[in-house]
Design a protein around this motif. Structure first.
Motif, PDB file in Angstrom:
ATOM      1  N   ARG B 154     -67.058  64.236  76.375  1.00 30.78           N
ATOM      2  CA  ARG B 154     -67.679  63.719  75.167  1.00 30.78           C
ATOM      3  C   ARG B 154     -66.664  62.930  74.355  1.00 30.78           C
ATOM      4  N   THR B 155     -67.178  62.065  73.507  1.00 33.47           N
ATOM      5  CA  THR B 155     -66.281  61.263  72.667  1.00 33.47           C
ATOM      6  C   THR B 155     -65.448  62.161  71.760  1.00 33.47           C
ATOM      7  N   SER B 156     -66.051  63.223  71.260  1.00 32.10           N
ATOM      8  CA  SER B 156     -65.284  64.113  70.375  1.00 32.10           C
ATOM      9  C   SER B 156     -64.123  64.754  71.128  1.00 32.10           C
ATOM     10  N   THR B 157     -64.351  65.049  72.421  1.00 32.30           N
ATOM     11  CA  THR B 157     -63.257  65.600  73.231  1.00 32.30           C
ATOM     12  C   THR B 157     -62.142  64.576  73.384  1.00 32.30           C
ATOM     13  N   VAL B 158     -62.499  63.316  73.533  1.00 33.59           N
ATOM     14  CA  VAL B 158     -61.484  62.262  73.651  1.00 33.59           C
ATOM     15  C   VAL B 158     -60.606  62.249  72.407  1.00 33.59           C
ATOM     16  N   TRP B 159     -61.229  62.333  71.240  1.00 37.47           N
ATOM     17  CA  TRP B 159     -60.425  62.282  70.002  1.00 37.47           C
ATOM     18  C   TRP B 159     -59.547  63.499  69.871  1.00 37.47           C
ATOM     19  N   VAL B 160     -60.053  64.657  70.251  1.00 35.57           N
ATOM     20  CA  VAL B 160     -59.220  65.851  70.177  1.00 35.57           C
ATOM     21  C   VAL B 160     -58.022  65.698  71.117  1.00 35.57           C
ATOM     22  N   ARG B 161     -58.286  65.220  72.325  1.00 30.98           N
ATOM     23  CA  ARG B 161     -57.180  65.059  73.280  1.00 30.98           C
ATOM     24  C   ARG B 161     -56.175  64.022  72.774  1.00 30.98           C
ATOM     25  N   LEU B 162     -56.677  62.944  72.198  1.00 26.13           N
ATOM     26  CA  LEU B 162     -55.768  61.912  71.703  1.00 26.13           C
ATOM     27  C   LEU B 162     -54.897  62.462  70.577  1.00 26.13           C
ATOM     28  N   SER B 163     -55.533  63.212  69.685  1.00 27.44           N
ATOM     29  CA  SER B 163     -54.786  63.795  68.581  1.00 27.44           C
ATOM     30  C   SER B 163     -53.670  64.694  69.103  1.00 27.44           C
ATOM     31  N   ARG B 164     -53.997  65.544  70.085  1.00 26.61           N
ATOM     32  CA  ARG B 164     -52.978  66.453  70.619  1.00 26.61           C
ATOM     33  C   ARG B 164     -51.934  65.689  71.421  1.00 26.61           C
ATOM     34  N   ALA B 165     -52.372  64.659  72.130  1.00 25.56           N
ATOM     35  CA  ALA B 165     -51.408  63.858  72.900  1.00 25.56           C
ATOM     36  C   ALA B 165     -50.418  63.190  71.964  1.00 25.56           C
ATOM     37  N   ARG B 166     -50.911  62.652  70.859  1.00 26.89           N
ATOM     38  CA  ARG B 166     -50.017  61.985  69.908  1.00 26.89           C
ATOM     39  C   ARG B 166     -49.036  62.977  69.312  1.00 26.89           C
ATOM     40  N   ARG B 167     -49.541  64.166  68.992  1.00 20.21           N
ATOM     41  CA  ARG B 167     -48.655  65.158  68.400  1.00 20.21           C
ATOM     42  C   ARG B 167     -47.548  65.526  69.382  1.00 20.21           C
ATOM     43  N   LYS B 168     -47.935  65.774  70.610  1.00 18.90           N
ATOM     44  CA  LYS B 168     -46.945  66.156  71.617  1.00 18.90           C
ATOM     45  C   LYS B 168     -45.978  65.007  71.889  1.00 18.90           C
ATOM     46  N   PHE B 169     -46.502  63.784  71.926  1.00 11.38           N
ATOM     47  CA  PHE B 169     -45.651  62.628  72.192  1.00 11.38           C
ATOM     48  C   PHE B 169     -44.592  62.480  71.109  1.00 11.38           C
ATOM     49  N   THR B 170     -45.007  62.656  69.852  1.00 13.90           N
ATOM     50  CA  THR B 170     -44.029  62.505  68.774  1.00 13.90           C
ATOM     51  C   THR B 170     -42.985  63.615  68.832  1.00 13.90           C
ATOM     52  N   GLU B 171     -43.393  64.823  69.207  1.00 14.92           N
ATOM     53  CA  GLU B 171     -42.398  65.900  69.372  1.00 14.92           C
ATOM     54  C   GLU B 171     -41.393  65.532  70.460  1.00 14.92           C
ATOM     55  N   CYS B 172     -41.898  65.053  71.593  1.00 14.71           N
ATOM     56  CA  CYS B 172     -41.007  64.688  72.700  1.00 14.71           C
ATOM     57  C   CYS B 172     -40.099  63.541  72.285  1.00 14.71           C
ATOM     58  N   MET B 173     -40.623  62.621  71.496  1.00 12.53           N
ATOM     59  CA  MET B 173     -39.825  61.471  71.086  1.00 12.53           C
ATOM     60  C   MET B 173     -38.698  61.928  70.164  1.00 12.53           C
ATOM     61  N   ARG B 174     -39.006  62.867  69.271  1.00 11.41           N
ATOM     62  CA  ARG B 174     -37.954  63.370  68.376  1.00 11.41           C
ATOM     63  C   ARG B 174     -36.863  64.059  69.190  1.00 11.41           C
ATOM     64  N   ASP B 175     -37.283  64.858  70.179  1.00 11.05           N
ATOM     65  CA  ASP B 175     -36.283  65.544  71.011  1.00 11.05           C
ATOM     66  C   ASP B 175     -35.419  64.530  71.741  1.00 11.05           C
ATOM     67  N   TRP B 176     -36.067  63.512  72.269  1.00  5.07           N
ATOM     68  CA  TRP B 176     -35.332  62.498  73.030  1.00  5.07           C
ATOM     69  C   TRP B 176     -34.350  61.768  72.116  1.00  5.07           C
ATOM     70  N   GLU B 177     -34.791  61.436  70.900  1.00  3.16           N
ATOM     71  CA  GLU B 177     -33.896  60.742  69.966  1.00  3.16           C
ATOM     72  C   GLU B 177     -32.737  61.645  69.579  1.00  3.16           C
ATOM     73  N   ALA B 178     -33.015  62.921  69.402  1.00  4.07           N
ATOM     74  CA  ALA B 178     -31.949  63.857  69.025  1.00  4.07           C
ATOM     75  C   ALA B 178     -30.929  63.969  70.156  1.00  4.07           C
ATOM     76  N   ARG B 179     -31.393  63.951  71.403  1.00  2.00           N
ATOM     77  CA  ARG B 179     -30.449  64.056  72.520  1.00  2.00           C
ATOM     78  C   ARG B 179     -29.614  62.802  72.660  1.00  2.00           C
ATOM     79  N   ARG B 180     -30.171  61.672  72.235  1.00  2.00           N
ATOM     80  CA  ARG B 180     -29.449  60.405  72.383  1.00  2.00           C
ATOM     81  C   ARG B 180     -28.375  60.231  71.354  1.00  2.00           C
ATOM     82  N   LYS B 181     -28.495  60.966  70.211  1.00  2.21           N
ATOM     83  CA  LYS B 181     -27.522  60.748  69.139  1.00  2.21           C
ATOM     84  C   LYS B 181     -26.141  61.171  69.619  1.00  2.21           C
ATOM     85  N   PRO B 182     -25.133  60.374  69.239  1.00  2.00           N
ATOM     86  CA  PRO B 182     -23.767  60.745  69.686  1.00  2.00           C
ATOM     87  C   PRO B 182     -23.277  61.997  68.994  1.00  2.00           C
TER      88      PRO B 182
END
Lengths: 333, 182
Positions: B154-182
């Motif tokens: 359903r479309t509502s399921t798509v939005w829920v998945r997108l919301s969770r995907a974005r949240r997880k992506f931003t968490e992973c991005m923060r971790d990746w940026e933190a690992r890259r810092k000298p």
């Protein structure tokens, strides 16, 4: 009323350039990455040849082989479990195994708190457009001074243990249920606030303390104590809850009275995720108005145009049209 | 209405299916097996297909499923062998081809390739349904309704998945940026 979800307003790649939030950096990553190009004719010919010759994909083992592997794994697993049982290992590994588990104590169901129809907090004090006239929508007057607090309920001296005891769930549920009935059914926010303060004194880390703190914000808003409501919202984590988006919009609207920059962040965060129509409308309008106050008229125009696209008969549509027309006459584009 | 022939479908849509496969698999992954398997399914299920007007949606649905299966097999294979990919796939390692503009500036091309690799490294940390929804919405630019039809939700399921995907992506991005810092 049936809730409908609209498509998220912005794909990340469509976010404004130059932002510093993690979503902006993700947008830069997406914008800067490569799109797949057409495959080479050689590759397409190779695929077509395989299809025409009906050769199976190299990656897939024959079906019989896969079934044989699965059967073998099941046989090995069953044999291991039987051997472990005979040797008594299972009993040592699983000492708490009980054929008749004790059922958990019954928990009384709690009346689900309904969404409150509390009065909206003060909307952004709208600035005048580039030239007169003043915007047609006026902010509702809100008391700037907090109302006198209701008399505190006198309590007995706290128990001897300095830390909050682990509370019985049924006591917590009853205490919170009382406060929510006062707030939602009896429409007595003063009494509800007193009950919620008492609840949070008794169960500061109770399992329902988060619900209580959210309800406390509702009570403060109903009493027009917006400064205290904002203080309470600033102290609360607004993630992973079904009311997170709504409360973030409210916090934005409260912040917009004095700090449009932070308010804009709240509205932007709401607009960046799938949200209820009503909340999107408030966030779009709120961010547009904040941008006007901060001098970002181009950004405001974009928000208000988007607002009119999505909510042509919205609560602020007339004002948005008037502002855009004035800006256009003044040469703002 | 007569059904299109298999050959005509292949000639008309093979390139598009290949691009979808590359998008879903990520850079450096073998797309040929996926395209081949997609058209095997098309050939088998063509008699059931009813409406030519929705053929791209049908093909997209099959491509998403086949690509997801391929990724699952690749993970299973790498878990068993401790290696990144099966040896048979290594023969057709293809990178993402550059667009015409990028080829004029090698430095820009290098940076764009690096960003693409990072993007897919982050995406690979998402679970498959969230990853697929994210790619279809953010990278492919499909609407919620289109994604719902392709993924049979359903479309509502798509939005829920997108919301969770974005949240997880931003968490992973923060971790990746933190690992890259000298």
């Amino acid at each position: 009323m049936k809730r409908t979800l609209i498509e998220p307003i912005l794909r990340w790649r469509d976010r404004h350039l130059g932002g510093h939030e993690v979503e902006d950096r993700a947008a830069d990553l997406i914008r800067g990455s490569l799109d797949p190009d057409d495959p080479s004719p050689t590759a397409l010919t190779r695929i077509e040849d395989r299809l025409l010759s009906r050769r199976a994909s190299r990656s897939r083992a024959p079906l019989r082989l896969r079934l044989a592997i699965i059967a073998l794994l099941l046989l090995v697993g069953a044999t291991s479990v039987e051997a472990a049982r005979r040797l008594g290992w299972l009993d040592r590994v699983l000492p708490a195994w009980s054929p008749t588990p004790t059922p958990p104590p019954p928990v009384r169901p709690v009346a689900k708190p309904r969404r409150t129809a509390h009065p909206l907090p003060a909307m952004v004090d709208l600035p005048a457009p580039v030239t007169e006239p003043a915007p047609p929508v006026e902010s509702p007057a809100v008391a700037s001074e907090p109302s006198p607090r209701p008399a505190r309920i006198t309590r007995r001296a706290p128990p001897e243990q300095p830390e909050a005891q682990a509370s019985a769930p049924s006591d917590e549920i009853r205490a919170l249920d009382l406060a929510l009935r006062q707030l939602r059914r009896q429409r007595d926010p003063a009494a509800a606030l007193a009950s919620l303060d008492l609840y949070l004194d008794r169960y500061p880390r109770g399992v329902l303390s988060r619900e209580a703190r959210f309800a406390r914000v509702d009570a403060l808003l109903s009493l027009k104590r917006v400064d205290q409501a904002l203080q309470a919202l600033d102290a609360l984590p607004l993630d992973n809850h079904h009311r997170s988006t709504e409360l973030q919009v409210i916090r934005g609207e409260l912040r917009a009275r004095a700090d449009c920059a932070r308010a804009g962040q709240d509205f932007g965060a709401v607009l960046a995720r799938p949200s209820d129509n009503g909340l999107v409308e408030r966030a779009l309008y709120g961010r547009g108005a904040c941008r006007i106050k901060l001098g970002d008229t181009a950004g405001a125009a974009e928000d208000l145009r988007r607002y009119l696209e999505l909510f042509p008969r919205g609560a602020h549509a007339a004002w948005a049209r008037a502002w855009l027309e004035e800006r256009g006459r003044a040469g703002g584009g | 209405m007569s059904l299109p022939s298999f050959e005509s479908i292949y000639r008309a849509h093979a390139k598009t299916v290949a691009r979808w496969a590359m998008r879903l698999l990520g850079p450096g992954q073998d797309f040929e097996d996926v395209v081949h398997d997609v058209f095997l399914v098309v050939r088998r299920r063509l008699p059931e297909f009813r409406s030519e007007a929705e053929i791209t949606t049908w093909l997209y649905e099959i491509t998403v499923r086949v690509a997801s299966d391929a990724r699952r097999r690749a993970r299973w294979w790498s878990w068993i062998t401790g290696r990144g990919q099966s040896p048979s796939r290594a023969r057709h390692q293809v990178g993402v081809l550059p667009s015409a503009e990028a080829t004029t500036d090698p430095q820009a091309l290098l940076e764009a390739r690096e960003r693409t690799w990072v993007l897919y490294q982050l995406l690979d940390q998402l679970s498959e349904p969230y990853r697929t929804t994210f790619i279809l919405f953010e990278l492919e630019g499909l609407s919620g309704e289109q994604i719902a039809r392709i993924t049979r939700t359903r479309t509502s399921t798509v939005w829920v998945r997108l919301s969770r995907a974005r949240r997880k992506f931003t968490e992973c991005m923060r971790d990746w940026e933190a690992r890259r810092k000298p």
